[in-house]
Design a protein around this motif. Structure first.
Motif, PDB file in Angstrom:
ATOM      1  N   ILE A   1      48.077  43.465  27.084  1.00 39.98           N
ATOM      2  CA  ILE A   1      47.095  44.128  27.955  1.00 39.98           C
ATOM      3  C   ILE A   1      46.183  43.083  28.592  1.00 39.98           C
ATOM      4  CG2 ILE A   1      45.054  45.644  27.957  1.00 39.98           C
ATOM      5  CD1 ILE A   1      46.597  47.331  25.810  1.00 39.98           C
ATOM      6  N   ALA A   2      45.733  42.112  27.773  1.00 36.78           N
ATOM      7  CA  ALA A   2      44.860  41.057  28.296  1.00 36.78           C
ATOM      8  C   ALA A   2      45.594  40.264  29.364  1.00 36.78           C
ATOM      9  CB  ALA A   2      44.425  40.133  27.161  1.00 36.78           C
ATOM     10  N   PHE A   3      46.893  39.983  29.110  1.00 34.32           N
ATOM     11  CA  PHE A   3      47.707  39.210  30.052  1.00 34.32           C
ATOM     12  C   PHE A   3      47.880  39.984  31.361  1.00 34.32           C
ATOM     13  CE2 PHE A   3      51.974  37.838  31.568  1.00 34.32           C
ATOM     14  CZ  PHE A   3      51.664  36.517  31.806  1.00 34.32           C
ATOM     15  N   THR A   4      48.227  41.287  31.238  1.00 34.30           N
ATOM     16  CA  THR A   4      48.415  42.131  32.422  1.00 34.30           C
ATOM     17  C   THR A   4      47.122  42.219  33.224  1.00 34.30           C
ATOM     18  OG1 THR A   4      49.915  43.431  31.074  1.00 34.30           O
ATOM     19  CG2 THR A   4      49.319  44.368  33.186  1.00 34.30           C
ATOM     20  N   THR A   5      46.000  42.364  32.516  1.00 31.02           N
ATOM     21  CA  THR A   5      44.705  42.439  33.191  1.00 31.02           C
ATOM     22  C   THR A   5      44.424  41.149  33.953  1.00 31.02           C
ATOM     23  OG1 THR A   5      43.960  43.806  31.362  1.00 31.02           O
ATOM     24  CG2 THR A   5      42.265  42.991  32.842  1.00 31.02           C
ATOM     25  N   ALA A   6      44.754  40.016  33.325  1.00 30.21           N
ATOM     26  CA  ALA A   6      44.531  38.713  33.969  1.00 30.21           C
ATOM     27  C   ALA A   6      45.385  38.597  35.229  1.00 30.21           C
ATOM     28  CB  ALA A   6      44.857  37.592  32.995  1.00 30.21           C
ATOM     29  N   ILE A   7      46.659  39.028  35.125  1.00 30.44           N
ATOM     30  CA  ILE A   7      47.578  38.972  36.281  1.00 30.44           C
ATOM     31  C   ILE A   7      47.029  39.856  37.407  1.00 30.44           C
ATOM     32  CG2 ILE A   7      49.875  39.697  37.100  1.00 30.44           C
ATOM     33  CD1 ILE A   7      50.178  37.214  35.533  1.00 30.44           C
ATOM     34  N   ALA A   8      46.602  41.079  37.023  1.00 35.40           N
ATOM     35  CA  ALA A   8      46.080  42.020  38.026  1.00 35.40           C
ATOM     36  C   ALA A   8      44.845  41.435  38.705  1.00 35.40           C
ATOM     37  CB  ALA A   8      45.737  43.349  37.365  1.00 35.40           C
ATOM     38  N   ALA A   9      43.990  40.779  37.917  1.00 33.03           N
ATOM     39  CA  ALA A   9      42.776  40.163  38.474  1.00 33.03           C
ATOM     40  C   ALA A   9      43.153  39.065  39.458  1.00 33.03           C
ATOM     41  CB  ALA A   9      41.910  39.604  37.354  1.00 33.03           C
ATOM     42  N   CYS A  10      44.173  38.262  39.100  1.00 37.40           N
ATOM     43  CA  CYS A  10      44.635  37.189  39.986  1.00 37.40           C
ATOM     44  C   CYS A  10      45.161  37.774  41.282  1.00 37.40           C
ATOM     45  CB  CYS A  10      45.742  36.378  39.317  1.00 37.40           C
ATOM     46  SG  CYS A  10      45.112  35.269  38.056  1.00 37.40           S
ATOM     47  N   ALA A  11      45.970  38.850  41.176  1.00 30.59           N
ATOM     48  CA  ALA A  11      46.546  39.493  42.361  1.00 30.59           C
ATOM     49  C   ALA A  11      45.434  40.020  43.260  1.00 30.59           C
ATOM     50  CB  ALA A  11      47.468  40.630  41.929  1.00 30.59           C
ATOM     51  N   LEU A  12      44.421  40.600  42.630  1.00 27.90           N
ATOM     52  CA  LEU A  12      43.289  41.160  43.376  1.00 27.90           C
ATOM     53  C   LEU A  12      42.558  40.063  44.149  1.00 27.90           C
ATOM     54  CD1 LEU A  12      42.340  44.140  43.330  1.00 27.90           C
ATOM     55  CD2 LEU A  12      40.410  43.363  41.964  1.00 27.90           C
TER      56      LEU A  12
END
Ligand SMILES: [Zn+2]
Length: 232
Positions: free
Chosen positions: A88-99
């Motif tokens: 979840i932390a990894f996915t959140t980090a990826i999503a933040a990067c994409a954003l």
């Protein structure tokens, strides 16, 4: 004083975790005897999540702490929870990067878009063709006095007398055959007394200074009329 207290506290933590490890090793080796039956999977999941709904006095905790099967399942579930949290932390980090990437692209796009429209206001110019001879093809009319700046121009053209109302294509060309189009735009006529006027935005910022032709083409007539024009 507080330092030594902290140190002893940390030593206690280490001692406790050592006891826990020793205990776990014994349980997993089957050296302990659990009391009562094995609890269901749901209970072990709740325990792995450290759910507050489980009372410490619950006899199933005592069983799990001493049962080889339940203990190993509990440790498995704990590991799953941990990797799920990491995922979840990894996915959140990826999503933040994409954003961040998307907002950078949008900002860059907006900045690139701006100079042509908002940043640079068009220079209003009027070209009066009211008395100009409208000559097709090779015989351009006399219009030496007309000129436009090499800028973003909002040109208002007063069309020659007897011009038809409607939609016109306005272009700045290198010759009177329509070659070398520098800028073009479309505009509908607006009547002003006997006169027909058209207004069009022409981007002449990249045009070299020199002689050109201004052409007007009526949507139905399709014949282009050319008027000599200077870009200064
Ligand atoms: Zn058990």
């Amino acid at each position: 004083m507080s330092l030594s207290w902290r140190r002893s506290s940390r030593a206690e933590d280490r001692f406790e975790s050592w006891i826990t490890q020793q205990h776990q090793r014994r349980v997993l080796a089957g050296e302990t005897t659990p009391s009562g039956p094995c609890p269901d999977e749901g209970f072990l999941r709740d325990l792995a999540r450290k759910s507050k709904s489980i009372a410490l006095s619950d006899p199933r905790i005592d069983h799990t702490a001493n049962c080889r099967k339940c203990m190993s399942r509990l440790l498995e579930l704990r590991g799953e929870n941990r990797s799920r949290r990491q995922r979840i932390a990894f996915t959140t980090a990826i999503a933040a990067c994409a954003l961040v990437a998307v907002s950078v692209i949008i900002t860059r796009y907006a900045l690139e878009k701006r100079p042509s429209s908002a940043n640079e206001t068009a220079v209003a110019q009027t070209v009066n063709l009211w008395d100009a001879g409208t000559i097709r093809g090779e015989q351009p009319g006399q219009l030496e006095s007309e000129s436009l700046p090499a800028a973003l121009v909002k040109v208002t053209i007063i069309l020659p007398r007897h011009s038809s109302p409607g939609l016109y294509l306005v272009a700045i060309t290198r010759d009177q055959n329509g070659n070398g189009v520098v800028a073009e735009g479309t505009a509908s006529t607006v009547a002003n007394g006997d006169q027909q006027r058209i207004s069009a935005d022409l981007d002449l910022r990249k045009a070299e200074v020199g002689p050109y032709f201004l052409s007007t083409t009526h949507e139905q007539d399709q014949a282009a009329y050319y008027y000599p024009l200077q870009i200064k």
